[in-house]
Design a protein around this motif. Structure first.
Motif, PDB file in Angstrom:
ATOM      1  N   GLU A 330       0.860  -1.174   0.057  1.00  0.00           N
ATOM      2  CA  GLU A 330       0.094  -0.144   0.015  1.00  0.00           C
ATOM      3  C   GLU A 330       1.001   1.252   0.070  1.00  0.00           C
ATOM      4  O   GLU A 330       0.601   2.204  -0.457  1.00  0.00           O
ATOM      5  CB  GLU A 330      -0.813  -0.062   1.445  1.00  0.00           C
ATOM      6  N   ALA A 331       2.014   1.185   0.757  1.00  0.00           N
ATOM      7  CA  ALA A 331       3.012   2.416   0.289  1.00  0.00           C
ATOM      8  C   ALA A 331       3.722   2.383  -0.758  1.00  0.00           C
ATOM      9  O   ALA A 331       4.798   3.489  -0.841  1.00  0.00           O
ATOM     10  CB  ALA A 331       3.826   2.176   1.758  1.00  0.00           C
ATOM     11  N   GLY A 332       3.441   1.595  -1.709  1.00  0.00           N
ATOM     12  CA  GLY A 332       4.114   1.523  -2.984  1.00  0.00           C
ATOM     13  C   GLY A 332       5.075   0.601  -3.194  1.00  0.00           C
ATOM     14  O   GLY A 332       5.695   0.727  -4.310  1.00  0.00           O
ATOM     15  N   ALA A 333       5.497  -0.437  -2.511  1.00  0.00           N
ATOM     16  CA  ALA A 333       6.581  -1.495  -2.761  1.00  0.00           C
ATOM     17  C   ALA A 333       6.104  -2.056  -4.075  1.00  0.00           C
ATOM     18  O   ALA A 333       5.097  -2.288  -4.161  1.00  0.00           O
ATOM     19  CB  ALA A 333       6.590  -2.521  -1.485  1.00  0.00           C
ATOM     20  N   GLU A 334       7.238  -2.327  -4.857  1.00  0.00           N
ATOM     21  CA  GLU A 334       7.014  -3.144  -6.060  1.00  0.00           C
ATOM     22  C   GLU A 334       7.192  -4.562  -5.683  1.00  0.00           C
ATOM     23  O   GLU A 334       6.357  -5.247  -6.274  1.00  0.00           O
ATOM     24  CB  GLU A 334       8.573  -2.922  -6.860  1.00  0.00           C
ATOM     25  N   SER A 335       8.203  -5.084  -4.857  1.00  0.00           N
ATOM     26  CA  SER A 335       7.729  -6.497  -4.414  1.00  0.00           C
ATOM     27  C   SER A 335       8.234  -6.749  -2.976  1.00  0.00           C
ATOM     28  O   SER A 335       8.830  -5.781  -2.461  1.00  0.00           O
ATOM     29  CB  SER A 335       8.937  -7.261  -5.032  1.00  0.00           C
ATOM     30  N   VAL A 336       7.885  -7.793  -2.367  1.00  0.00           N
ATOM     31  CA  VAL A 336       8.069  -7.960  -1.034  1.00  0.00           C
ATOM     32  C   VAL A 336       8.616  -9.463  -0.942  1.00  0.00           C
ATOM     33  O   VAL A 336       7.819 -10.400  -1.314  1.00  0.00           O
ATOM     34  CB  VAL A 336       6.980  -7.597   0.072  1.00  0.00           C
ATOM     35  N   SER A 337       9.690  -9.739  -0.412  1.00  0.00           N
ATOM     36  CA  SER A 337      10.094 -11.036   0.068  1.00  0.00           C
ATOM     37  C   SER A 337      10.354 -11.196   1.172  1.00  0.00           C
ATOM     38  O   SER A 337      10.619 -10.226   2.262  1.00  0.00           O
ATOM     39  CB  SER A 337      11.516 -11.412  -0.829  1.00  0.00           C
ATOM     40  N   CYS A 338      10.535 -12.518   2.055  1.00  0.00           N
ATOM     41  CA  CYS A 338      10.636 -12.575   3.313  1.00  0.00           C
ATOM     42  C   CYS A 338      11.696 -13.833   3.607  1.00  0.00           C
ATOM     43  O   CYS A 338      12.001 -14.540   2.987  1.00  0.00           O
ATOM     44  CB  CYS A 338       9.393 -12.966   4.035  1.00  0.00           C
ATOM     45  N   VAL A 339      12.444 -13.696   4.742  1.00  0.00           N
ATOM     46  CA  VAL A 339      13.427 -14.497   5.197  1.00  0.00           C
ATOM     47  C   VAL A 339      13.115 -14.734   6.822  1.00  0.00           C
ATOM     48  O   VAL A 339      13.102 -13.643   7.507  1.00  0.00           O
ATOM     49  CB  VAL A 339      15.062 -13.974   5.139  1.00  0.00           C
ATOM     50  N   VAL A 340      12.508 -15.977   7.142  1.00  0.00           N
ATOM     51  CA  VAL A 340      12.347 -16.391   8.356  1.00  0.00           C
ATOM     52  C   VAL A 340      13.222 -17.247   9.065  1.00  0.00           C
ATOM     53  O   VAL A 340      13.818 -18.114   8.191  1.00  0.00           O
ATOM     54  CB  VAL A 340      10.937 -17.120   8.507  1.00  0.00           C
ATOM     55  N   LEU A 341      13.616 -17.225  10.091  1.00  0.00           N
ATOM     56  CA  LEU A 341      14.357 -18.356  11.045  1.00  0.00           C
ATOM     57  C   LEU A 341      13.628 -19.535  11.074  1.00  0.00           C
ATOM     58  O   LEU A 341      14.440 -20.653  11.019  1.00  0.00           O
ATOM     59  CB  LEU A 341      14.673 -17.781  12.544  1.00  0.00           C
ATOM     60  N   ALA A 342      12.406 -19.856  10.919  1.00  0.00           N
ATOM     61  CA  ALA A 342      11.833 -20.895  11.316  1.00  0.00           C
ATOM     62  C   ALA A 342      10.492 -20.874  10.898  1.00  0.00           C
ATOM     63  O   ALA A 342       9.831 -20.083  11.036  1.00  0.00           O
ATOM     64  CB  ALA A 342      11.896 -21.421  12.770  1.00  0.00           C
TER      65      ALA A 342
END
Length: 416
Positions: A330-342
């Motif tokens: 909603e703030a304009g990001a082109e893409s979002v990815s995520c790194v999670v520990l578990a």
């Protein structure tokens, strides 16, 4: 005599589709160099193609089972801790996850729907499986680093998943598994305990693992950068903060953003609003979690065109990640990815009613030394070495499963 692993392979899906010449050559070489048992509907074909195998077992629908493990122990001296179940069949791996043996899935597992039951290793092909084993990749990167905190050269695997966020795809790299107290592995799993204690403000180990978790996050971010283009970094704001910072992960984000990876630190611009939301860990369903977390985040700056990597500790249903990603989009990001520990693993019981496992769990408490970060078990006011205790447990489990009679098994008969 040095003990070696035994690979129990069920690869009928690959056999039916046709194994390439290079994979056939690699598999034949692997079988020739390792202890291998094959399970297949094509028993005669397998035995003539791979004469070096220990044996080929006819396929049965519910394999693997405790009866199979007992048969391997009695007939071929294959202990539980030496067994590695390998398959391109998700049902087979699902059955194997009820044991304490290692598990490897070969193929494209849809982690979007089944990341709550994750094997020790997931490989795209037979060749990638063989390469991983030859490289010693038996653990996720996070689990390996926490298990050997003094080593600077730990390597390990990872998992890939994706979440849908209002029609936008969010790719996820996860670096370990989290077992809650309703999972039979919880009382034995060091990584899960480290994750719990590191964010428990009443624990002597509160934030003591920050340095190790930063190393794990950095490994995951570098992996994500190989998979796709990213230019910015932030963490999901912590729900224990006053809404003005990202909580526990602020310093980690600052350190990783300063590693010369070309990532802008967005943490000062994302916040968690004050709210009376119930803790997510007390809510069971994905829909209820999504409703509970709705409206929890905000961003005070335009993120137009930015490709953002988000850090978080544990992924359960993905509701928190989805809500935070929506805020970024909603703030304009082109893409979002995520790194999670578990990724949080579904509740599960051990695959048979084991007296020895119950006795061990009831009487031994897994702990971590707050100064050295070394794990140990405590029992009756005394401390016991972690590795020796696990080895002793496996010894008792092997003795138990190898006994003449096991009332807890469905049948004592396992013949071919």
């Amino acid at each position: 005599m040095k003990r070696t692993l035994c690979f129990v392979l069920f690869l009928d899906n690959s056999i039916e589709k046709g194994i390439s010449h290079s994979e056939e050559k690699s598999l034949a070489g692997f079988i020739a160099q390792n202890r291998c048992v094959l399970i297949s509907e094509y028993k005669n074909q397998i035995e003539s193609r791979y004469p070096e195998i220990i044996c080929c077992i006819p396929w049965k629908f519910n394999l693997p089972t405790p009866e199979l493990q007992r048969w391997l122990l009695i007939e071929h001296d294959v202990r539980m801790e030496e067994t590695v179940y390998v398959s391109d069949d998700s049902t087979f791996i699902g059955n194997a996850l009820g044991s304490l043996s290692k598990t490897v899935f070969i193929g494209s597992m849809d982690m979007s729907s089944c990341y709550g039951r994750v094997p020790d290793l997931t490989c795209k092909s037979i060749e990638s499986f063989i390469n991983a084993i030859n490289s010693g990749h038996y653990l996720f990167l996070g689990e390996g680093i926490v298990a050997t905190p003094k080593s600077d050269s730990v390597t390990g695997g990872f998992g890939l998943a994706s979440k849908d966020c209002s029609g936008r795809r969010v790719d996820v790299v996860f670096l370990g598994r989290y077992y809650g107290t309703d999972h039979f592995r919880s009382a034995l799993d060091l990584y899960s305990l480290a994750l719990r204690l590191n964010k428990n403000q009443k624990s002597k180990l509160y934030r003591k693992f920050d340095g190790l978790f930063q190393r794990i996050f950095l490994g995951g971010v570098r992996l994500m950068l190989k998979l796709k283009m990213c230019d910015s970094l932030c963490a999901v704001p912590d729900n224990r903060t006053d809404g003005l910072s990202g909580g526990r992960f602020v310093e980690m984000v600052e350190e990783i953003a300063s590693c010369g990876l070309g990532l802008e630190n967005l943490q000062p611009h994302v916040h968690r609003k004050r709210s009376k939301h119930q803790s997510q860990k007390t809510i069971d369903t994905a829909l209820a979690r999504q409703s509970n977390i709705k409206g929890s985040f905000c961003c005070d700056s335009s993120l137009r065109g930015k490709n953002i990597v988000v850090l978080d500790d544990i992924l359960t249903t993905g509701a928190t990640l989805k809500e935070f990603a929506s805020t970024l989009f909603e703030a304009g990001a082109e893409s979002v990815s995520c790194v999670v520990l578990a990724v949080n693993q579904f509740a599960e019981e051990y695959w048979y009613q084991s007296h020895e496992l119950k006795e061990f769990v009831d009487n031994n408490k897994l702990r971590i030394n707050s100064k050295t970060l070394e794990p140990f078990f405590s029992r009756d006011g005394k401390s016991f070495d972690f590795i020796s205790s696990i080895e002793n447990l496996f010894g008792k489990l092997n003795q138990e499963i190898g006994e003449e009679r096991q009332e807890c098994f469905a049948s004592d008969d396992f013949t071919f």
